[in-house]
Enzyme design. Structure first.
Site, short mmCIF file in Angstrom:
data_model
loop_
_atom_site.label_atom_id
_atom_site.label_comp_id
_atom_site.label_asym_id
_atom_site.label_seq_id
_atom_site.Cartn_x
_atom_site.Cartn_y
_atom_site.Cartn_z
CB ILE A 83 -0.95 0.01 1.22
CG1 ILE A 83 -1.66 -1.34 1.37
CG2 ILE A 83 -1.95 1.15 1.09
CD1 ILE A 83 -2.41 -1.79 0.12
CE LYS A 84 3.48 4.70 -4.94
NZ LYS A 84 3.73 5.09 -6.37
CB ILE A 85 1.04 5.54 2.96
CG1 ILE A 85 0.30 4.20 3.14
CG2 ILE A 85 0.49 6.61 3.89
CD1 ILE A 85 -1.20 4.29 3.07
#
Length: 227
Positions: A83-85
Site C-alpha cells: 500500500i502506497k501512502i
C-alpha cells in the site's frame, strides 16, 4: 541484488517484461491508472494476478481514517499488494498502524533523507525518493539516494530504498552503484536498458555470416544436432 520494478499500469507492458523474467514488481499510482482506458480497480487486480512480486497500490484519501479504510480494501486484492501512502503526518500514522497489522507499505512522495528516516521509523516496508522530480527542481536527486542508503545502513533499518521518478538508464546505473534496494522505472526506460546499437550490429553480422556457412554447407541443419 538490485530489484527492478516497472512503474506503470499498462497491462501489455507488464506482461511483456514479466515474461522476460526480469521484473521483480510493479508500482502504480492514480496518474498511471488514469492513462489506461479501463476500470482502475480491475487493472490493479489484474496486475496483482500477473506479477508474483510486490505491487504498490496507492490510496487517494488524505486523512488517517480514509487511508486505513482504502489500505485494508486494497490489501485484500492479494498477498503481494503493497500500500502506497503519502509522506504526510497522517500518512506516517497510517504506516505505523498498517505495519503493526502486517500490511506492507510504500511511503511515496519522499524528497529528503529526513522524510525517509521518519518513514522508516514509522515502519514503512519501502521508502520512495523521487529523484527525477528533485532533478527537475534543481536539486541533486541521486544525492538523496546516497544519503538515505548510508543512513539506513548505519542504523540497520529494514526499510528498503525504492528509487522512483527515474528518467533514464543512467539513473538506474547510478542508483545500483550506490546500493539502492529497488529501482522502479517506466517501460521506455527499461526498453532503453535492453537495447544497444552494438548488440543489433553484432547480431546482424552473426546472422549474415551464418548465411554464408549455409551456402557453403547446403545440408547443414541445426535442428538435427543431438542435445
Amino acid at each position: 541484488m538490485v530489484q527492478i520494478f516497472l512503474d506503470t499500469a499498462n497491462l501489455d507492458a507488464i506482461r511483456k517484461y514479466n515474461d522476460m523474467g526480469i521484473l521483480d514488481g510493479v508500482t502504480t499510482n492514480p496518474t498511471l491508472l488514469a492513462k489506461e482506458n479501463s476500470d482502475p480497480i480491475e487493472i490493479m487486480k489484474e496486475i496483482i494476478r500477473i506479477v508474483k512480486g510486490p505491487v504498490s497500490l496507492e490510496v487517494v484519501s488524505t486523512d488517517i481514517d480514509g487511508m486505513l479504510e482504502e489500505a485494508h480494501r486494497l490489501a485484500r486484492f492479494g498477498t503481494n499488494a503493497v500500500i502506497k501512502i503519502p509522506m504526510t503526518p497522517d500518512g506516517l500514522k497510517a504506516i505505523k498502524r498498517l505495519s503493526s497489522e502486517g500490511i506492507k507499505t510504500n511511503c511515496t512522495l519522499v524528497f529528503s533523507p529526513n522524510q525517509a528516516i521518519l518513514a522508516a521509523k514509522a515502519g514503512a516496508t519501502y521508502v520512495s525518493p523521487f529523484i527525477g522530480r528533485l532533478d527537475d527542481a534543481g536539486h541533486d536527486g541521486m544525492q538523496v539516494i546516497r544519503d538515505t542508503v548510508q543512513i539506513f545502513r548505519n542504523y540497520n533499518f529494514s526499510t528498503k530504498v525504492l528509487v522512483a521518478s527515474v528518467r533514464h538508464p543512467v539513473h538506474v546505473v547510478e542508483a545500483a552503484k550506490i546500493g539502492a534496494d529497488v529501482i522502479t522505472m517506466p517501460p521506455d526506460v527499461l526498453e532503453k536498458m535492453i537495447k544497444h546499437p552494438l548488440t543489433d550490429k553484432g547480431l546482424s553480422t552473426f546472422l549474415a555470416d551464418w548465411e554464408k556457412v549455409k551456402r557453403m554447407n547446403p545440408n547443414i541443419d541445426l535442428s538435427l544436432v543431438q542435445p
